[in-house]
Write a protein that holds these residues in place. Structure first.
Motif, PDB file in Angstrom:
ATOM      1  N   LEU A  15       0.823  19.857 -23.649  1.00  0.00           N
ATOM      2  CA  LEU A  15      -0.537  19.930 -24.187  1.00  0.00           C
ATOM      3  C   LEU A  15      -0.537  20.587 -25.557  1.00  0.00           C
ATOM      4  N   GLU A  16       0.278  21.636 -25.718  1.00  0.00           N
ATOM      5  CA  GLU A  16       0.385  22.311 -27.015  1.00  0.00           C
ATOM      6  C   GLU A  16       0.937  21.374 -28.078  1.00  0.00           C
ATOM      7  N   ALA A  17       1.803  20.455 -27.655  1.00  0.00           N
ATOM      8  CA  ALA A  17       2.418  19.517 -28.590  1.00  0.00           C
ATOM      9  C   ALA A  17       1.502  18.351 -28.938  1.00  0.00           C
ATOM     10  N   GLY A  18       0.374  18.236 -28.245  1.00  0.00           N
ATOM     11  CA  GLY A  18      -0.566  17.184 -28.587  1.00  0.00           C
ATOM     12  C   GLY A  18      -0.686  16.064 -27.578  1.00  0.00           C
ATOM     13  N   PHE A  19       0.052  16.140 -26.468  1.00  0.00           N
ATOM     14  CA  PHE A  19      -0.103  15.134 -25.432  1.00  0.00           C
ATOM     15  C   PHE A  19      -1.447  15.348 -24.748  1.00  0.00           C
ATOM     16  N   CYS A  20      -1.976  14.303 -24.175  1.00  0.00           N
ATOM     17  CA  CYS A  20      -3.253  14.452 -23.476  1.00  0.00           C
ATOM     18  C   CYS A  20      -3.273  13.557 -22.248  1.00  0.00           C
ATOM     19  N   ASP A  64      -5.294  10.928 -19.622  1.00  0.00           N
ATOM     20  CA  ASP A  64      -6.326   9.901 -19.734  1.00  0.00           C
ATOM     21  C   ASP A  64      -7.562  10.344 -18.950  1.00  0.00           C
ATOM     22  N   SER A  65      -8.563   9.496 -18.872  1.00  0.00           N
ATOM     23  CA  SER A  65      -9.825   9.876 -18.228  1.00  0.00           C
ATOM     24  C   SER A  65      -9.672  10.166 -16.738  1.00  0.00           C
ATOM     25  N   ASN A  66      -8.581   9.707 -16.136  1.00  0.00           N
ATOM     26  CA  ASN A  66      -8.330   9.974 -14.719  1.00  0.00           C
ATOM     27  C   ASN A  66      -7.480  11.225 -14.511  1.00  0.00           C
ATOM     28  N   GLY A  67      -7.153  11.922 -15.600  1.00  0.00           N
ATOM     29  CA  GLY A  67      -6.323  13.113 -15.492  1.00  0.00           C
ATOM     30  C   GLY A  67      -4.847  12.806 -15.346  1.00  0.00           C
ATOM     31  N   ILE A  68      -4.449  11.596 -15.708  1.00  0.00           N
ATOM     32  CA  ILE A  68      -3.056  11.167 -15.567  1.00  0.00           C
ATOM     33  C   ILE A  68      -2.449  11.005 -16.955  1.00  0.00           C
ATOM     34  N   TYR A  69      -1.230  11.493 -17.103  1.00  0.00           N
ATOM     35  CA  TYR A  69      -0.512  11.294 -18.360  1.00  0.00           C
ATOM     36  C   TYR A  69      -0.011   9.853 -18.355  1.00  0.00           C
ATOM     37  N   SER A  70      -0.474   9.073 -19.300  1.00  0.00           N
ATOM     38  CA  SER A  70      -0.087   7.670 -19.321  1.00  0.00           C
ATOM     39  C   SER A  70       1.245   7.498 -20.037  1.00  0.00           C
ATOM     40  N   ARG A  71       1.982   6.499 -19.636  1.00  0.00           N
ATOM     41  CA  ARG A  71       3.265   6.194 -20.265  1.00  0.00           C
ATOM     42  C   ARG A  71       3.049   5.123 -21.315  1.00  0.00           C
ATOM     43  N   ARG A  72       3.653   5.348 -22.468  1.00  0.00           N
ATOM     44  CA  ARG A  72       3.612   4.357 -23.529  1.00  0.00           C
ATOM     45  C   ARG A  72       5.023   4.196 -24.070  1.00  0.00           C
ATOM     46  N   LEU A 128       3.363   8.235 -30.940  1.00  0.00           N
ATOM     47  CA  LEU A 128       3.736   9.265 -29.975  1.00  0.00           C
ATOM     48  C   LEU A 128       4.942  10.082 -30.445  1.00  0.00           C
ATOM     49  N   LEU A 129       5.709   9.531 -31.372  1.00  0.00           N
ATOM     50  CA  LEU A 129       6.944  10.175 -31.823  1.00  0.00           C
ATOM     51  C   LEU A 129       6.740  11.592 -32.374  1.00  0.00           C
ATOM     52  N   PRO A 130       5.741  11.846 -33.218  1.00  0.00           N
ATOM     53  CA  PRO A 130       5.551  13.218 -33.697  1.00  0.00           C
ATOM     54  C   PRO A 130       5.265  14.211 -32.569  1.00  0.00           C
ATOM     55  N   SER A 131       4.494  13.783 -31.574  1.00  0.00           N
ATOM     56  CA  SER A 131       4.213  14.667 -30.440  1.00  0.00           C
ATOM     57  C   SER A 131       5.473  14.925 -29.618  1.00  0.00           C
TER      58      SER A 131
END
Length: 87
Positions: free
Chosen positions: A11-16, A18-26, A34-37
């Motif tokens: 979270l500190e690195a900028g990940f978030c 989704d609306s369901n509270g799940i970290y989505s995979r991309r 996503l690379l900078p995060s």
């Protein structure tokens, strides 16, 4: 490092989530947004690990009967570990 620690760093690195509270995979590609995060996340994890290792050095008890002559070596080891994160 606990799962909660990893989530906090993500979270500190900028990940978030989704609306369901799940970290989505991309997919991560060289031009991915996503690379900078990911790079920031990796740097945060490495920083925490270096600090944990340095503290382990500093917390090593001196052997019974030893003098404080070992202390500078311990301090140099901890400083060297922390310095690995400097450019």
């Amino acid at each position: 490092m606990t799962c909660d620690d990893i989530i906090k760093l993500a979270l500190e690195a900028g990940f978030c989530k989704d609306s369901n509270g799940i970290y989505s995979r991309r997919a991560v590609t060289p031009d991915s947004d996503l690379l900078p995060s990911l790079a920031h996340f990796a740097a945060l994890v490495a920083e925490r690990e270096r600090e944990a290792c340095a503290k382990l050095c500093e917390d090593i008890p001196l052997p019974a009967g030893s003098s404080l002559t070992h202390l500078p070596t311990i301090e140099r080891c901890a400083a060297a570990i922390r310095a690995r994160g400097e450019p």
